[in-house]
Design an enzyme around this catalytic site. Structure first.
Site, short mmCIF file in Angstrom:
data_model
loop_
_atom_site.label_atom_id
_atom_site.label_comp_id
_atom_site.label_asym_id
_atom_site.label_seq_id
_atom_site.Cartn_x
_atom_site.Cartn_y
_atom_site.Cartn_z
N ASP A 75 -2.79 1.10 7.14
CA ASP A 75 -2.08 0.81 5.90
C ASP A 75 -1.78 -0.69 5.74
O ASP A 75 -1.80 -1.21 4.62
CB ASP A 75 -0.78 1.61 5.84
N GLU A 92 -2.02 -1.16 -5.86
CA GLU A 92 -3.26 -0.55 -6.32
C GLU A 92 -3.07 0.03 -7.73
O GLU A 92 -2.01 0.55 -8.06
CB GLU A 92 -3.69 0.56 -5.37
N ASP A 102 0.86 -1.17 0.00
CA ASP A 102 0.00 0.00 0.00
C ASP A 102 0.90 1.23 0.00
O ASP A 102 1.65 1.46 0.95
CB ASP A 102 -0.90 0.01 1.23
#
Length: 250
Positions: free
Chosen positions: A211, A132, A48
């Site tokens: 996170d 992501e 992340d």
């Protein structure tokens, strides 16, 4: 040139300090690597990316963001002030322009070196790296543009993808929607503000870094599991709390 190697391309580029020549070589004795690695819970690492930490992994590790540009702003301001006082087109002006360009290149080189080292570290820990699928160009136009450009997410992901492919490994971009809001254990949505850095789920009782929770969700999506429960982990049990404590302590 070593025997057996053939030059495929030559690129000549001019930068602030000098000219650079980049050679692309082909070695037919090196076997082709199979990059079709299937992501599983065991061989996948989720990351992340953020602005407080450069990245946090699904195993609970974090990488500090270096902020090379922000740290060099004072020096850049001094050089640009000197440049503004020089007569445009003069030798002193050209010298001042070169000094500013060298400082910018120094920052870019440090950032690139950091990206390569971080990518190598990640690829040494897993065959598949999940991240992501961010709209970095869009984010770079927001109020956080300076911080996002300083972090260099786009360059890092490009380096990571290329190095993974060369090593027979793989990167996977997953849907970023609600990775921070969804619970990585039970899958329930737990709304939270950006200032809330702890994920505390009222449904299964897990308390974990925000996170790290997002990184686990990213890993699970890449591996084809929406939540840990899909892998047989029982919710509302000591097993879940023990695993959550292990991840948070890592």
């Amino acid at each position: 040139m070593p025997d057996g190697l053939r030059v495929k391309t030559v690129t000549i580029s001019r930068k602030a300090d000098c000219y650079y020549v980049t050679l692309s070589l082909e070695d037919k004795s090196v076997p082709l690597l199979n990059s079709e690695v299937k992501p599983t819970s065991e061989n996948t690492l989720g990351i992340d990316m953020g602005l407080k930490k450069f990245l946090v992994t699904s195993s609970g590790e974090s990488v500090t963001i270096p902020q090379y540009y922000r740290k060099s702003q004072k020096r850049l301001k001094t050089l640009q002030k000197r440049l503004s006082k020089k007569k445009k087109g003069s030798q002193r002006w050209l010298k001042a322009v070169k000094a500013v360009a060298k400082q910018h290149k120094k920052v870019a080189d440090k950032r690139k070196d950091f990206h390569f080292k971080t990518a190598n570290e990640l690829l040494s820990k897993a065959d598949v790296i999940a991240h992501e699928n961010l709209n970095i160009k869009g984010l770079a136009k927001s109020k956080l543009s300076k911080s996002i450009n300083d972090a260099g997410w786009g360059q890092f992901l490009t380096i990571l993808t290329v190095k993974a492919g060369n090593a027979g490994q793989k990167t996977i971009a997953v849907n970023p929607q609600n990775t921070s809001q969804d619970c990585s254990i039970c899958g329930e949505k737990v709304p939270k503000e950006l200032s809330q850095r702890i994920h505390s789920c009222p449904h299964c009782g897990i308390v974990i870094d925000r996170d790290v929770n997002a990184a686990i969700n990213i890993k699970n999506r890449a591996a084809g599991h929406s939540v840990l429960k899909a892998r047989g982990v029982r919710c509302n049990s000591r097993t879940v709390k023990r695993e959550a404590h292990t991840i948070a302590s890592a």
